[in-house]
Design an enzyme around this catalytic site. Structure first.
Site, PDB file in Angstrom:
ATOM      1  N   CYS A  38       0.802  -1.228   0.000  1.00  0.00           N
ATOM      2  CA  CYS A  38       0.000   0.000   0.000  1.00  0.00           C
ATOM      3  C   CYS A  38       0.837   1.280   0.000  1.00  0.00           C
ATOM      4  O   CYS A  38       0.302   2.368  -0.216  1.00  0.00           O
ATOM      5  CB  CYS A  38      -0.954  -0.004   1.186  1.00  0.00           C
ATOM      6  SG  CYS A  38      -1.896  -1.536   1.319  1.00  0.00           S
ATOM      7  N   HIS A  81      -3.533   6.693   1.888  1.00  0.00           N
ATOM      8  CA  HIS A  81      -3.920   5.362   1.412  1.00  0.00           C
ATOM      9  C   HIS A  81      -5.318   5.065   1.920  1.00  0.00           C
ATOM     10  O   HIS A  81      -5.641   5.293   3.092  1.00  0.00           O
ATOM     11  CB  HIS A  81      -2.922   4.326   1.935  1.00  0.00           C
ATOM     12  CG  HIS A  81      -3.411   2.922   1.853  1.00  0.00           C
ATOM     13  ND1 HIS A  81      -3.970   2.390   0.710  1.00  0.00           N
ATOM     14  CD2 HIS A  81      -3.443   1.936   2.784  1.00  0.00           C
ATOM     15  CE1 HIS A  81      -4.326   1.135   0.943  1.00  0.00           C
ATOM     16  NE2 HIS A  81      -4.012   0.837   2.189  1.00  0.00           N
ATOM     17  N   ASN A  99     -10.405  -0.776  -0.704  1.00  0.00           N
ATOM     18  CA  ASN A  99      -8.968  -0.671  -0.508  1.00  0.00           C
ATOM     19  C   ASN A  99      -8.277  -1.365  -1.684  1.00  0.00           C
ATOM     20  O   ASN A  99      -8.381  -2.579  -1.842  1.00  0.00           O
ATOM     21  CB  ASN A  99      -8.598  -1.342   0.819  1.00  0.00           C
ATOM     22  CG  ASN A  99      -7.108  -1.348   1.107  1.00  0.00           C
ATOM     23  OD1 ASN A  99      -6.283  -1.184   0.221  1.00  0.00           O
ATOM     24  ND2 ASN A  99      -6.760  -1.573   2.364  1.00  0.00           N
TER      25      ASN A  99
END
Length: 335
Positions: free
Chosen positions: A124, A260, A291
């Site tokens: 990420c 993020h 996500n």
């Protein structure tokens, strides 16, 4: 032996992001669609994560397909020719093979051959790692234009019954063209790792274990939710603050905050700890995209600029963090 001076290349004084491109999975998967196997509900998922729907790709679409689509948009918007790209960096954990890289394939698909091409495995934080490297390459003279992509198809490593992470994940790709600038467009990156928490996010078993014991099933993502949440909230707010200091600005000078897209509660806590004023627009793409790991920051930035074109030219703080544990943060000028 006599010293022979080497010719050293000199690059641009500064770099900046020229343009962004985006591609999301075509399927919208609701909380109701996935709540059953984890014995949950739409309300529970919304409260815990802020996700209402997540984008996932159909079986025939790969992460490389999504990366190619996003890259073509970014190149077209940047106003350069594909052959002007010197380096292609793809941050991903979704390559379907151990080798060769997804970056080499996508470089060929978009017409960037013979650009240098390689993948970055920083989960990420991968996009921020790519931007940091692009900035360094351009200012060192190693490249004039760099294509940075975050691309993931996380639906292929989801266990529908997993209550730690499966309901969060989506598919997509975001791309940025980075090039020379006559003003500072990318501030110094603050990045690092904490391998002491190496197993806090990752796969439930290895490919070798799967090969030797097929009954284990295909390796899928899982996480220690509380460990990751606490680390992200307390440690990453410090990293974000340090990135502001490296850029020589304060939070009230930001136009946008683009973290993020891990969890809406983490994003809200960041905003509090950084004391972000109401004037700062906060990216909340997780609500309808989910996500998407390395793709989340460029996807969120792309959407933010679509919805708020007036942010163009303003300063944005972006921070990525995840499996490794790894992290990266930088302040950039929005294209």
């Amino acid at each position: 032996m006599a010293h022979v001076p080497l010719k050293i290349s000199e690059g641009a004084k500064f770099s900046r992001i020229y343009a962004l491109g985006a591609a999301r999975g075509s399927l919208s998967v609701t909380n109701d669609d996935i709540a059953g196997p984890i014995d949950s509900s739409d309300e529970w998922i919304r409260q815990r994560t802020g996700v209402i729907t997540r984008k996932r790709a159909t079986k025939d679409v790969t992460a490389a397909d999504l990366a190619t689509e996003a890259a073509k948009e970014a190149i077209a918007k940047a106003g350069i020719k594909p052959e002007q790209i010197d380096i292609v960096l793809i941050s991903t954990i979704s390559n379907t093979v151990q080798t060769p890289s997804m970056a080499a394939l996508v470089a060929d698909r978009v017409g960037a051959t013979p650009a240098a091409a390689y993948d970055i495995s920083a989960a990420c934080a991968g996009y921020t790692y790519g931007i940091a490297q692009a900035d360094a390459f351009i200012r060192s003279g190693l490249a004039q234009y760099v294509l940075v992509i975050g691309a993931e198809k996380l639906s292929e490593v989801v266990e529908p019954t997993d209550r730690t992470i499966s309901f969060l994940l989506g598919d997509g790709a975001g791309a940025a063209v980075v090039g020379p600038s006559d003003y500072p467009g990318i501030a110094k990156t603050v990045w690092g790792s904490d391998g002491g928490k190496w197993d806090a996010v990752g796969m439930n078993h290895t490919l070798i274990e799967f090969r030797d014991n097929p009954e284990l099933g295909w390796p899928t993502l899982r996480q220690e939710g509380q460990t990751v949440f606490r680390w992200a909230v307390w440690e990453m707010a410090k990293v974000a603050q340090k990135a502001l200091e490296e850029a020589g600005i304060t939070s009230d000078q930001l136009a946008a905050f683009i973290p993020h897209q891990a969890n809406m509660r983490i994003i809200d806590e960041f905003a509090k700890q950084l004391k972000l004023p109401d004037s700062v627009v906060i990216a909340r793409d997780i609500e309808t995209t989910g996500n998407t790991s390395a793709a989340s920051i460029p996807l969120a930035t792309h959407r933010l600029l679509e919805e708020h074109p007036e942010l163009s030219g303003g300063l944005a703080l972006e921070i990525g963090f995840g499996a490794g544990l790894v992290y990266g943060a930088q302040v950039v000028v929005l294209p």
